[in-house]
Scaffold this motif. Structure first.
Motif, PDB file in Angstrom:
ATOM      1  N   GLN A 181      -0.328 -47.326 -13.080  1.00  0.00           N
ATOM      2  CA  GLN A 181      -0.250 -47.379 -14.436  1.00  0.00           C
ATOM      3  C   GLN A 181      -1.773 -46.736 -15.129  1.00  0.00           C
ATOM      4  O   GLN A 181      -1.798 -45.801 -15.942  1.00  0.00           O
ATOM      5  N   GLN A 182      -2.826 -47.023 -14.413  1.00  0.00           N
ATOM      6  CA  GLN A 182      -4.045 -46.471 -15.217  1.00  0.00           C
ATOM      7  C   GLN A 182      -4.150 -45.135 -14.705  1.00  0.00           C
ATOM      8  O   GLN A 182      -4.583 -44.247 -15.462  1.00  0.00           O
ATOM      9  N   TYR A 192      10.305 -44.015 -16.251  1.00  0.00           N
ATOM     10  CA  TYR A 192       9.484 -45.525 -16.165  1.00  0.00           C
ATOM     11  C   TYR A 192       8.889 -45.834 -17.477  1.00  0.00           C
ATOM     12  O   TYR A 192       8.085 -45.024 -18.207  1.00  0.00           O
ATOM     13  N   HIS A 247       6.544 -47.621 -18.725  1.00  0.00           N
ATOM     14  CA  HIS A 247       5.121 -47.565 -19.015  1.00  0.00           C
ATOM     15  C   HIS A 247       4.424 -46.364 -19.071  1.00  0.00           C
ATOM     16  O   HIS A 247       3.475 -46.069 -19.629  1.00  0.00           O
ATOM     17  N   ALA A 248       4.975 -45.436 -18.556  1.00  0.00           N
ATOM     18  CA  ALA A 248       4.621 -44.139 -18.349  1.00  0.00           C
ATOM     19  C   ALA A 248       5.005 -43.603 -20.061  1.00  0.00           C
ATOM     20  O   ALA A 248       4.260 -43.017 -20.644  1.00  0.00           O
ATOM     21  N   ALA A 305       2.299 -44.674 -22.080  1.00  0.00           N
ATOM     22  CA  ALA A 305       1.007 -43.772 -21.939  1.00  0.00           C
ATOM     23  C   ALA A 305       1.155 -42.696 -22.674  1.00  0.00           C
ATOM     24  O   ALA A 305       0.078 -42.211 -23.113  1.00  0.00           O
ATOM     25  N   ASP A 318       5.049 -39.091  -9.807  1.00  0.00           N
ATOM     26  CA  ASP A 318       4.723 -40.307  -9.478  1.00  0.00           C
ATOM     27  C   ASP A 318       5.530 -41.010  -8.325  1.00  0.00           C
ATOM     28  O   ASP A 318       6.598 -41.242  -8.055  1.00  0.00           O
ATOM     29  N   THR A 326       4.981 -43.633  -6.551  1.00  0.00           N
ATOM     30  CA  THR A 326       4.802 -45.015  -6.330  1.00  0.00           C
ATOM     31  C   THR A 326       6.134 -45.612  -5.571  1.00  0.00           C
ATOM     32  O   THR A 326       5.719 -46.402  -4.674  1.00  0.00           O
ATOM     33  N   SER A 366       0.452 -45.512  -5.229  1.00  0.00           N
ATOM     34  CA  SER A 366       0.093 -46.811  -5.615  1.00  0.00           C
ATOM     35  C   SER A 366       0.453 -47.854  -4.364  1.00  0.00           C
ATOM     36  O   SER A 366       1.433 -47.744  -3.543  1.00  0.00           O
ATOM     37  N   ARG A 413      -3.073 -54.143  -7.591  1.00  0.00           N
ATOM     38  CA  ARG A 413      -3.823 -53.215  -8.464  1.00  0.00           C
ATOM     39  C   ARG A 413      -4.608 -52.229  -8.070  1.00  0.00           C
ATOM     40  O   ARG A 413      -5.718 -52.108  -8.298  1.00  0.00           O
TER      41      ARG A 413
END
Length: 488
Positions: A203-204, A227, A229-230, A233, A300, A302, A331, A341
């Motif tokens: 996410q960061q 996603y 949370h993308a 952002a 991404d 992940t 990730s 994390r």
């Protein structure tokens, strides 16, 4: 056709007559053709397969492609405008839209007598289970790998070598950067450690890329759904977020060409939430798009390890690794444990340094102990993942089989990978169903949450991160919630 000269937004993409025919499928019913066509187009908008701000074919073009009269397409477009699902303006033709109050198109049949009506924010209900009895199916976060304890033990043994320094590895500790680079090299993309930036989770990494590369009011392209949370952002940068159907490289190029967008975010492998992966041809088309339009594409990865059928993915989204405009994010969260994390970016060394400079205002660096633990997990990845994937595969099958049995009218896929199901319920009541589920002691995510324009209203996302054998109460509560919104 009634038109206006100002007010409605202009299209940011277009759809060809042939693509519209494919999109609609078997749309004709026994009723009036214009009404059936309008309803099919409206359903496509609500489902997200026809994104908002897409310019539709002209009435004449669509009539010819569908083999109907122009009067039929004209009346269908007029009905869409009356319902708020299309706008028209000089120079832009007819453009797909969502009504200002989209929630009115989620109105469900009355619930059974004695039940409270479902709403987006359910009121207190004496039948609501206690909080500790609530089942959360909204989080795509599997439990930790059994290998985690041993990885931390070995990380603690390696830690003394780092204690004489200040503890800030701005780009990441060298063993982890080397391990991530080696993983890309093994996948056919030669990579040096100086092309890797370690971040505090994927996410960061996504937020850093958006903050560094996207200017306020610029257009960015994402898949719809995507996603969540993308999406957040991108919105935080002040960008104008435009959605395209998942995996549709042609639609991405259309938006890039029409808006001048220079940033694309997508999930190429076992997509969240649909489970779809880009084919080899689509990956090549994406690389060609980047070369033609000078656009940065962020893939991404992940979920790349969460391959439940063993088919693998065609190739990393960065292609052969030589084009600096193709960037990958990874990730440890889904492969090993979200609590670690630890994430990373694979990019051109110059961009890596820019991103490292941007992240200084956030957290300076990722904790060293966690980085060492992830280094160990990556080194033992081949021994760790098979058991983990077998458990996830059993969990997926348990949930899918129960849904097929007890809610047979729903569209329930069996994805090849990933951690969730993108379930079609057949009516635009995703938000109402999610609200009713809360009353039944179940948390699920409504489809519109994952789209930039509020579409996906006939969908909910269900995760399968609970152990196999624990899905009977999940599906029972989901079925009761479906009854609350008038489902049968």
């Amino acid at each position: 056709m009634t038109t206006t000269t100002s007010g409605p937004p202009a299209a940011v993409r277009s759809v060809s007559p042939r693509a519209t025919v494919r999109l609609l499928g078997a749309w004709h019913t026994t009723g009036p053709a214009y009404a059936a066509l309008a309803d099919a187009l409206r359903s496509a908008v609500l489902a997200g397969s026809l994104p908002v701000l897409t310019r539709l074919p002209s009435e004449r073009e669509l009539a010819r492609a569908l083999g109907v009269s122009r009067a039929t397409t004209s009346a269908a477009y007029a009905r869409l405008r009356d319902l708020g699902f299309a706008t028209s303006r000089v120079g832009s033709g007819t453009v797909a839209a969502l009504p200002r109050d989209a929630s009115r198109h989620e109105v469900a049949a009355p619930p059974p007598a004695g039940d409270a009506p479902a709403s987006d924010t359910p009121s207190a209900d004496p039948t609501t289970p206690a909080a500790d009895d609530t089942i959360d199916m909204s989080q795509a976060t599997p439990s930790a790998s059994r290998a985690l304890h041993g990885a931390y033990t070995r990380a603690l043994e390696a830690l003394p070598a780092y204690l004489d320094g200040g503890g800030y590895a701005h780009l990441g500790v060298e063993p982890l950067r080397a391990a991530v680079a080696a993983r890309y090299t093994a996948r056919g993309v030669p990579t040096d450690p100086d092309q890797i930036l370690v971040t505090t989770g994927a996410q960061q990494a996504i937020a850093l890329l958006a903050t560094t590369l996207v200017a306020r009011t610029e257009h960015v392209v994402v898949e719809s759904p995507t996603y969540v949370h993308a999406l957040e952002a991108m919105r935080r940068t002040g960008a104008r977020v435009v959605g395209v159907p998942v995996g549709d490289v042609e639609a991405i190029e259309s938006v890039v060409r029409r808006t001048g967008a220079r940033f694309v975010y997508l999930v190429p492998d076992f997509h969240n939430p649909t489970g779809r992966s880009l084919s080899a041809d689509e990956r090549r088309a994406l690389a060609d798009l980047v070369a033609r339009h000078d656009v940065t594409v962020v893939g991404d990865e992940t979920l790349t390890d969460v391959d439940l059928v063993g088919a693998g993915v065609p190739a990393p989204v960065v292609g052969d690794g030589t084009d600096p405009r193709l960037v990958a994010v990874g990730s440890a969260s889904k492969s090993f444990w979200g609590g670690l994390r630890v994430g990373w970016v694979r990019a051109d060394p110059q961009l890596v340094r820019r991103l490292a400079h941007t992240r200084q205002v956030l957290d300076v660096a990722t904790p060293v102990l966690e980085q060492l633990a992830v280094t160990d997990l990556l080194e033992h990845r081949a021994a760790i993942l098979p058991d983990r994937l077998a458990a996830l595969r059993a969990q997926r099958d348990d949930l899918v089989d129960l849904l097929h049995e007890r809610l047979p009218a729903w569209d329930v896929p069996r994805p090849d990978g990933g951690l969730c199901l993108w379930v079609g319920v057949g009516r635009p009541v995703g938000r109402a169903l999610a609200a009713a589920a809360v009353t039944e002691g179940l948390r699920v995510s409504p489809g519109p949450l994952f789209t930039p324009d509020g579409s996906g209203q006939d969908r909910v996302r269900l995760t399968y991160t609970r152990p196999a054998g624990q899905y009977e109460p999940v599906v029972d509560r989901l079925r009761r919630a479906w009854e609350r919104v008038g489902g049968r």
